[in-house]
Design an enzyme around this catalytic site. Structure first.
Site, PDB file in Angstrom:
ATOM      1  N   ASN A  98      11.539 -26.147  11.792  1.00 24.38           N
ATOM      2  CA  ASN A  98       9.471 -26.527  12.985  1.00 24.38           C
ATOM      3  C   ASN A  98       8.745 -27.358  11.856  1.00 24.38           C
ATOM      4  O   ASN A  98       8.741 -27.120  10.778  1.00 24.38           O
ATOM      5  CB  ASN A  98       9.687 -24.801  13.273  1.00 24.38           C
ATOM      6  CG  ASN A  98       8.250 -24.546  12.925  1.00 24.38           C
ATOM      7  OD1 ASN A  98       7.504 -25.698  13.309  1.00 24.38           O
ATOM      8  ND2 ASN A  98       8.103 -23.684  13.594  1.00 24.38           N
TER       9      ASN A  98
ATOM     10  N   HIS B 132       7.648 -27.495  21.383  1.00 28.74           N
ATOM     11  CA  HIS B 132       7.845 -27.576  19.868  1.00 28.74           C
ATOM     12  C   HIS B 132       8.839 -27.371  19.633  1.00 28.74           C
ATOM     13  O   HIS B 132       9.440 -26.075  20.208  1.00 28.74           O
ATOM     14  CB  HIS B 132       6.054 -26.446  19.854  1.00 28.74           C
ATOM     15  CG  HIS B 132       6.491 -25.793  18.395  1.00 28.74           C
ATOM     16  ND1 HIS B 132       6.387 -26.965  17.237  1.00 28.74           N
ATOM     17  CD2 HIS B 132       6.155 -24.511  17.852  1.00 28.74           C
ATOM     18  CE1 HIS B 132       6.586 -26.012  15.843  1.00 28.74           C
ATOM     19  NE2 HIS B 132       6.450 -24.641  16.718  1.00 28.74           N
TER      20      HIS B 132
ATOM     21  N   CYS C  53       0.631 -24.901  15.480  1.00 30.34           N
ATOM     22  CA  CYS C  53       2.135 -25.533  15.766  1.00 30.34           C
ATOM     23  C   CYS C  53       1.470 -26.028  17.485  1.00 30.34           C
ATOM     24  O   CYS C  53       2.164 -27.536  17.983  1.00 30.34           O
ATOM     25  CB  CYS C  53       3.259 -24.927  16.474  1.00 30.34           C
ATOM     26  SG  CYS C  53       4.119 -24.350  14.941  1.00 30.34           S
TER      27      CYS C  53
HETATM   28  O1  UT7 Z   1       6.312 -22.560  15.407  1.00 32.42           O
HETATM   29  C1  UT7 Z   1       5.320 -21.020  15.940  1.00 32.42           C
HETATM   30  C2  UT7 Z   1       6.315 -19.847  15.399  1.00 32.42           C
HETATM   31  N1  UT7 Z   1       7.108 -19.461  14.823  1.00 32.42           N
HETATM   32  C3  UT7 Z   1       8.259 -19.380  15.171  1.00 32.42           C
HETATM   33  O2  UT7 Z   1       8.036 -19.079  17.120  1.00 32.42           O
HETATM   34  C4  UT7 Z   1       9.749 -18.380  15.043  1.00 32.42           C
HETATM   35  C5  UT7 Z   1       9.679 -17.069  15.422  1.00 32.42           C
HETATM   36  N2  UT7 Z   1      11.159 -16.681  15.070  1.00 32.42           N
HETATM   37  C6  UT7 Z   1      11.728 -16.897  15.261  1.00 32.42           C
HETATM   38  O3  UT7 Z   1      12.560 -17.833  14.866  1.00 32.42           O
HETATM   39  C7  UT7 Z   1      13.353 -15.972  14.849  1.00 32.42           C
HETATM   40  O4  UT7 Z   1      12.192 -14.279  14.694  1.00 32.42           O
HETATM   41  C8  UT7 Z   1      13.389 -16.049  13.037  1.00 32.42           C
HETATM   42  C9  UT7 Z   1      14.658 -16.833  13.374  1.00 32.42           C
HETATM   43  C10 UT7 Z   1      12.753 -15.707  11.877  1.00 32.42           C
HETATM   44  C11 UT7 Z   1      14.407 -14.507  13.311  1.00 32.42           C
HETATM   45  O5  UT7 Z   1      15.214 -14.238  13.924  1.00 32.42           O
HETATM   46  P1  UT7 Z   1      15.547 -12.996  14.632  1.00 32.42           P
HETATM   47  O6  UT7 Z   1      16.574 -12.983  15.319  1.00 32.42           O
HETATM   48  O7  UT7 Z   1      14.501 -12.452  14.825  1.00 32.42           O
HETATM   49  O8  UT7 Z   1      15.935 -12.045  13.119  1.00 32.42           O
HETATM   50  P2  UT7 Z   1      14.737 -10.826  12.116  1.00 32.42           P
HETATM   51  O9  UT7 Z   1      13.813 -11.162  11.988  1.00 32.42           O
HETATM   52  O10 UT7 Z   1      14.734  -9.959  14.110  1.00 32.42           O
HETATM   53  O11 UT7 Z   1      16.139  -9.986  11.905  1.00 32.42           O
HETATM   54  C12 UT7 Z   1      17.447  -9.964  11.940  1.00 32.42           C
HETATM   55  C13 UT7 Z   1      18.057  -9.818  10.259  1.00 32.42           C
HETATM   56  C14 UT7 Z   1      17.413  -8.868   9.250  1.00 32.42           C
HETATM   57  O12 UT7 Z   1      18.117  -8.068   8.567  1.00 32.42           O
HETATM   58  P3  UT7 Z   1      18.384  -6.328   8.669  1.00 32.42           P
HETATM   59  O13 UT7 Z   1      16.563  -5.647   8.439  1.00 32.42           O
HETATM   60  O14 UT7 Z   1      18.222  -6.666  10.496  1.00 32.42           O
HETATM   61  O15 UT7 Z   1      19.266  -5.920   7.514  1.00 32.42           O
HETATM   62  C15 UT7 Z   1      16.673 -10.251   8.278  1.00 32.42           C
HETATM   63  O16 UT7 Z   1      16.773  -8.973   6.827  1.00 32.42           O
HETATM   64  O17 UT7 Z   1      18.302 -10.903   9.737  1.00 32.42           O
HETATM   65  C16 UT7 Z   1      17.716 -10.985   8.363  1.00 32.42           C
HETATM   66  N3  UT7 Z   1      17.308 -12.032   8.035  1.00 32.42           N
HETATM   67  C17 UT7 Z   1      18.163 -13.351   7.150  1.00 32.42           C
HETATM   68  N4  UT7 Z   1      19.333 -13.225   6.744  1.00 32.42           N
HETATM   69  C18 UT7 Z   1      20.274 -14.572   6.014  1.00 32.42           C
HETATM   70  C19 UT7 Z   1      16.132 -12.835   8.025  1.00 32.42           C
HETATM   71  N5  UT7 Z   1      16.453 -14.080   7.263  1.00 32.42           N
HETATM   72  C20 UT7 Z   1      17.276 -14.582   7.451  1.00 32.42           C
HETATM   73  C21 UT7 Z   1      18.348 -15.612   6.840  1.00 32.42           C
HETATM   74  N6  UT7 Z   1      19.855 -14.838   6.597  1.00 32.42           N
HETATM   75  N7  UT7 Z   1      17.712 -16.472   6.435  1.00 32.42           N
END
Ligand code: UT7
Length: 328
Positions: free
Chosen positions: A285, A255, A115
Site C-alpha cells: 500500500n 487503491h 489514500c
Molecule cells: O490504505 C487504506 C487503509 N488501510 C487499509 O485498507 C487496511 C485495511 N485492513 C487490512 O488490510 C487488514 O485488516 C490487515 C491486513 C491489517 C489485518 O488483517 P485482518 O484479517 O483484519 O487481521 P486482524 O487485524 O483481525 O488480526 C488477526 C490476527 C491477530 O492475532 P489475534 O489477536 O487473533 O491473536 C493479529 O495480532 O493476526 C495477528 N497479526 C499478525 N500476525 C502475523 C496482525 N498482524 C500480523 C502480522 N503477522 N504481520
C-alpha cells in the site's frame, strides 16, 4: 459552446529500487511470509534510502509524466501533490517539486486526503482547468510511508511501501474525465492517523519515546469500511458519468490496500477479477501513490486502449473516498 473536456495528457511513475521482502520482515517482527500473503496478498514493497524526501520521488515521477505529455516544465501552471508524508509540515511538497523540475509558472499546493489524495487532486485540477484560469496541471500522488511506519509494529509495518505517480491534465479533443465523486466521514478520524507532530500533539521527548510519530490503524474496522466505501464510490462515479453499471467499464484501477479488499470490492461490483488492475503484490500500500502508479503502469502495459472507459477508486484515512471515471 460545448463543455470543456479535461483529460490526461501523460502519466509517469517512480518506484525506488530497494526491495523489502516478507522474508526480510520475518527477521524484523513476529510475522511470516504465509500470514502476510494470505491476509494481504503482498510479497514485497519498495523503500527509499533513508532521508530521501517525498519531493525527490515525486519529481522523478513528474519528469516521466511530462515526457509522456510532451510538455516542458514551463507549460505547467498548476502543481498539486496528494501526500500524507510531505517533506515538511510546510512549505508544501508541491513547492519543492516545482523547484526541482523548474516549473516556474505554476501555482503549487498539497492535498491531504490520504489514500484518496491522488483522485482528490485530479478532481481539484479538473475544476481549476475547467474554470479557465489554468491550462496544464501536474497532479502527483507520492509517499515515503517508510518515514512514518513503526518497524516494531507487525500490525502495520508489513503493509506499506514508498513510491510516486504523476499525471498531466489539460484540455483534450476526445475522451477525458467523465465524472469525479468525492466523500469523507470525519467521525472516523481515530481509525487511521498519525498522533503526534501536529498542533494537537506537538513533538516532545515523550511523543518520541512513546512512538507517537508513527501511523496507527485499526485494521479490521478500516477493512470493512473500505470495501463498502470503494464499492459505493465506483458506483456513484459511474452513475454520474452516465454509465449504468460498473461492469460496463473496461478497467477498474483501485487503491492497492489489500488483495482481499480488492477481491471483495470486485465481487460486490459484480466484475471479473481480470477487470481489476492489481500491483499490491509487488508494492504493498503506497497510499496516494497507489492509484497514481497503477494508472501509469496500466497505460504502459497497454491495459488501457483509446476509447476505453476506466475508473480510479480509492479509500483512506479521514475517512475519505474518491472515484473518477475517465474515457481514454
Ligand atoms: O490504505 C487504506 C487503509 N488501510 C487499509 O485498507 C487496511 C485495511 N485492513 C487490512 O488490510 C487488514 O485488516 C490487515 C491486513 C491489517 C489485518 O488483517 P485482518 O484479517 O483484519 O487481521 P486482524 O487485524 O483481525 O488480526 C488477526 C490476527 C491477530 O492475532 P489475534 O489477536 O487473533 O491473536 C493479529 O495480532 O493476526 C495477528 N497479526 C499478525 N500476525 C502475523 C496482525 N498482524 C500480523 C502480522 N503477522 N504481520
Amino acid at each position: 459552446m460545448p463543455d470543456k473536456r479535461i483529460g490526461i495528457l501523460g502519466t509517469g511513475h517512480f518506484i525506488p529500487s530497494k526491495v523489502l521482502t516478507n522474508q526480510d520482515l520475518e527477521r524484523m517482527v513476529d510475522t511470516s511470509d504465509e500470514w502476510i500473503i494470505t491476509r494481504t496478498g503482498i510479497k514485497e514493497r519498495h523503500l527509499v534510502e533513508k532521508g530521501t524526501p517525498t519531493s525527490q520521488i515525486a519529481f522523478l515521477a513528474a519528469q516521466d509524466a511530462l515526457k509522456g505529455a510532451k510538455l516542458n516544465p514551463e507549460d505547467i501552471d498548476l502543481i498539486i501533490v496528494g501526500t500524507i508524508t510531505p517533506d515538511m509540515q510546510f512549505p508544501s511538497t508541491a513547492c519543492f517539486v516545482q523547484a526541482k523540475i523548474g516549473a516556474k509558472n505554476a501555482a503549487c499546493f498539497d492535498v491531504s486526503a490520504a489514500c484518496s489524495g491522488f483522485i482528490y487532486a485530479i478532481s481539484i485540477a479538473e475544476s481549476m482547468i475547467k474554470s479557465g484560469q489554468y491550462k496544464n496541471a501536474l497532479v502527483i500522488g507520492a509517499e515515503v510511508l517508510s518515514s512514518i511506519t513503526d518497524w516494531q509494529d507487525r500490525n502495520t509495518c508489513v503493509l506499506f511501501g514508498d513510491g510516486a505517480g504523476a499525471a498531466v491534465l489539460g484540455l483534450v479533443n476526445e475522451g477525458g474525465i467523465l465524472s469525479t465523486y468525492l466523500g469523507s466521514d470525519g467521525n472516523q478520524t481515530g481509525l487511521l492517523y498519525l498522533p503526534a507532530g501536529g498542533s494537537a500533539m506537538p513533538a516532545t521527548i515523550d511523543t518520541v519515546n512513546n512512538r507517537m510519530h508513527y501511523l496507527k490503524m485499526s485494521g479490521n474496522e478500516v477493512f470493512k469500511l473500505a470495501v463498502k466505501a470503494m464499492t459505493d464510490a465506483a458506483n456513484n462515479a459511474a452513475k454520474k458519468a452516465g454509465i449504468s453499471s460498473v461492469d460496463q467499464l473496461d478497467l477498474i484501477i483501485p487503491h492497492q490496500a489489500n488483495m482481499r479488499i480488492l477481491l471483495a470490492v470486485a465481487k460486490r461490483l459484480k466484475i471479473p477479477e481480470e477487470k481489476l488492475f492489481l500491483n499490491v503484490t509487488r508494492y504493498g500500500n503506497m497510499s496516494s501513490a497507489s492509484t497514481a502508479v497503477a494508472l501509469d503502469e496500466a497505460v504502459k502495459e497497454g491495459r488501457i486502449k483509446k476509447g476505453d472507459n476506466i475508473v480510479l477508486v480509492a479509500f483512506g484515512a479521514g475517512l475519505t473516498w474518491a472515484a473518477c471515471v475517465i474515457k481514454w
